[in-house]
Each structure stands twice: as structure tokens, then as C-alpha cells.
Design a protein around this motif. Structure first.
Motif, PDB file in Angstrom:
ATOM      1  N   GLN B  37      -4.802 -13.883  -5.705  1.00 50.13           N
ATOM      2  CA  GLN B  37      -4.891 -12.998  -4.556  1.00 50.13           C
ATOM      3  C   GLN B  37      -4.277 -11.658  -4.911  1.00 50.13           C
ATOM      4  O   GLN B  37      -3.104 -11.569  -5.281  1.00 50.13           O
ATOM      5  N   ASP B  38      -5.077 -10.623  -4.791  1.00 49.99           N
ATOM      6  CA  ASP B  38      -4.647  -9.269  -5.088  1.00 49.99           C
ATOM      7  C   ASP B  38      -4.999  -8.375  -3.911  1.00 49.99           C
ATOM      8  O   ASP B  38      -5.997  -8.601  -3.225  1.00 49.99           O
ATOM      9  N   PRO B  39      -4.217  -7.327  -3.677  1.00 55.84           N
ATOM     10  CA  PRO B  39      -4.499  -6.417  -2.555  1.00 55.84           C
ATOM     11  C   PRO B  39      -5.924  -5.872  -2.626  1.00 55.84           C
ATOM     12  O   PRO B  39      -6.378  -5.426  -3.679  1.00 55.84           O
ATOM     13  N   GLY B  40      -6.625  -5.944  -1.509  1.00 52.93           N
ATOM     14  CA  GLY B  40      -7.986  -5.422  -1.437  1.00 52.93           C
ATOM     15  C   GLY B  40      -9.060  -6.338  -1.966  1.00 52.93           C
ATOM     16  O   GLY B  40     -10.247  -6.022  -1.854  1.00 52.93           O
ATOM     17  N   HIS B  41      -8.668  -7.489  -2.528  1.00 54.32           N
ATOM     18  CA  HIS B  41      -9.664  -8.408  -3.091  1.00 54.32           C
ATOM     19  C   HIS B  41      -9.701  -9.765  -2.406  1.00 54.32           C
ATOM     20  O   HIS B  41     -10.519 -10.607  -2.743  1.00 54.32           O
ATOM     21  N   GLY B  42      -8.844 -10.021  -1.498  1.00 47.85           N
ATOM     22  CA  GLY B  42      -8.829 -11.332  -0.872  1.00 47.85           C
ATOM     23  C   GLY B  42      -8.511 -12.409  -1.890  1.00 47.85           C
ATOM     24  O   GLY B  42      -7.762 -12.193  -2.848  1.00 47.85           O
TER      25      GLY B  42
END
Lengths: 111, 114
Positions: B37-42
Motif C-alpha cells: 500500500q502506497d499513497p495514491g495507489h491503494g
């Protein structure tokens, strides 16, 4: 209540109001959809699911609506509470154990 | 998070070192998954398993390998960690009964590659 017509990454809601979180899914063949809630520092938690043969399903304070014509899914939260502040994800699948997740909407509840 | 544990919960490692993350379940569920899980990628699927010694790639599998020698454990290995693999990693499980595809998630592992 507050609602968004298109998917937005953030939603600010007054405590006690109803909130509507939208999700556009990508695969017209998807037949199963889930909404997850993720609180800060925790893993996603299941809220409610719906199959493609239904248009609406209700849970405790939550309702999911499915519009297959426009590939749109929404989650309605009644009487939003501070504990509802979280990131909400929709997920879809077609007869497969792999889920595809949306980018998520961050809901902030104002006191 | 009941029935699913991840270890370690936090790890800092250096570029180029191998790292193994462990997911352990007590639910006897057939399917296990690793996501990042990474910011902006779900949530993006790295690898998944549909039984002991049965695994397959997800959408972001490059640089990762997995193993499942018994039902309860699913290991994720970063063969040579890179800074782009700094992320929060979640394990999930699901069961095949009743055509329910609901997945249950663990608490996550925060990995920092310096």
C-alpha cells in the motif's frame, strides 16, 4: 448529508449528517463488490458486500448501492460519527479470488 | 485482524539486503495474499497463494518472491531490497466456501529501505 457525484480522494462530513462515498469500477464483468474501511495504522476491515444480481444492500448504518449500467458503486453512511473517520476502499472481482481495489476516499468527520 | 499476524511489524533495512516478511493465520483459510500500500495507489497485489506450494503473481510481483510450505504461513521475500520497495505490506486471507470473496487483512508491516 454530503455526497460526491464523482470519486474524490477526500470527503469532509459534519457529525450526524449522512455521507455518500462513490466508486467507479472498471470491469463490466465484475460480479462481486466489497467496501472496506481502513483506520490509521490498521489493516482494511470489511464493511459490506454486494453481488451483481442486487441493486442495494443494507447493513448497520450503511447501505451499498450498485448501478451496473454506469459501473458505479456507492456507500452511504447514516448519522456519521467520529469513529467513521477513515479511508474507505471499494473492491471488485469477477468470479476470482483476486480483488481489484480502488484508490480510496479519506473521510473526515467534523465535530 | 483476528487470526492473522504479521511479523515484523516494522523494519528498516539497507538497499541490497534480502528481507523476509511473515504472515501467519490460525483460520485454516485456503487463500493468502500479499499486498503493498502506497499513497495514491491503494492496495496492489504482489503475490497470492491458492494452496500449499501453489502460488501465482499479482500485478506488482517484480523483485518479490513468496513461499507457502504449510497452510498457516505465507512468506514474502524481497530478494534485494530497493528504496522503491519502501511501503506498508499487508497480508490477507480468504476462504472459498459459499462464493464469498471477502478477504481479511492483517495489521500490516511497515518496511523502510534506506
Amino acid at each position: 448529508g454530503e455526497s460526491v457525484g464523482l470519486h474524490l480522494p477526500t470527503l469532509s462530513v459534519q457529525e450526524g449528517d449522512n455521507s455518500i462515498i462513490n466508486c467507479a469500477y472498471s470491469n463490466s464483468a465484475s460480479d462481486y463488490f466489497i467496501w472496506y474501511k481502513q483506520e490509521s495504522g490498521k489493516g482494511p476491515q470489511f464493511i459490506i458486500d454486494i453481488r451483481s444480481n442486487m441493486d442495494k444492500r443494507q447493513g448497520q448504518r450503511v447501505t451499498v448501492l450498485l448501478n451496473k449500467t454506469v459501473k458505479h458503486l456507492s456507500l452511504q453512511i447514516a448519522a456519521t460519527q467520529p469513529g467513521d473517520s477513515a479511508v474507505y476502499f471499494c473492491a471488485e472481482t469477477y468470479n476470482d479470488y483476486k480483488l481489484s481495489f480502488g484508490a480510496g476516499t479519506t473521510v473526515t468527520v467534523r465535530a | 485482524d483476528a487470526g492473522i499476524t504479521q511479523s515484523p511489524r516494522h523494519k528498516v533495512t539497507e538497499t541490497g539486503t534480502p528481507v523476509t516478511l511473515r504472515c501467519h493465520q490460525t483460520e485454516n483459510h485456503r487463500y493468502m495474499y500479499w499486498y503493498r500500500q502506497d499513497p495514491g495507489h491503494g492496495l496492489r497485489l504482489i503475490h497470492y497463494s491458492y494452496g500449499v506450494k501453489d502460488t501465482d503473481k499479482g500485478e506488482v510481483s517484480d523483485g518479490y518472491s513468496v513461499s507457502r510450505s504449510k497452510t498457516e504461513d505465507f512468506l514474502l521475500t524481497l530478494e534485494s531490497a530497493t528504496s522503491s520497495q519502501t511501503s506498508v505490506y499487508f497480508c490477507a486471507i480468504s476462504e472459498s466456501a459459499g462464493r464469498s470473496y471477502e478477504q481479511y487483512f492483517g495489521p500490516g508491516t511497515r518496511l523502510t529501505v534506506t
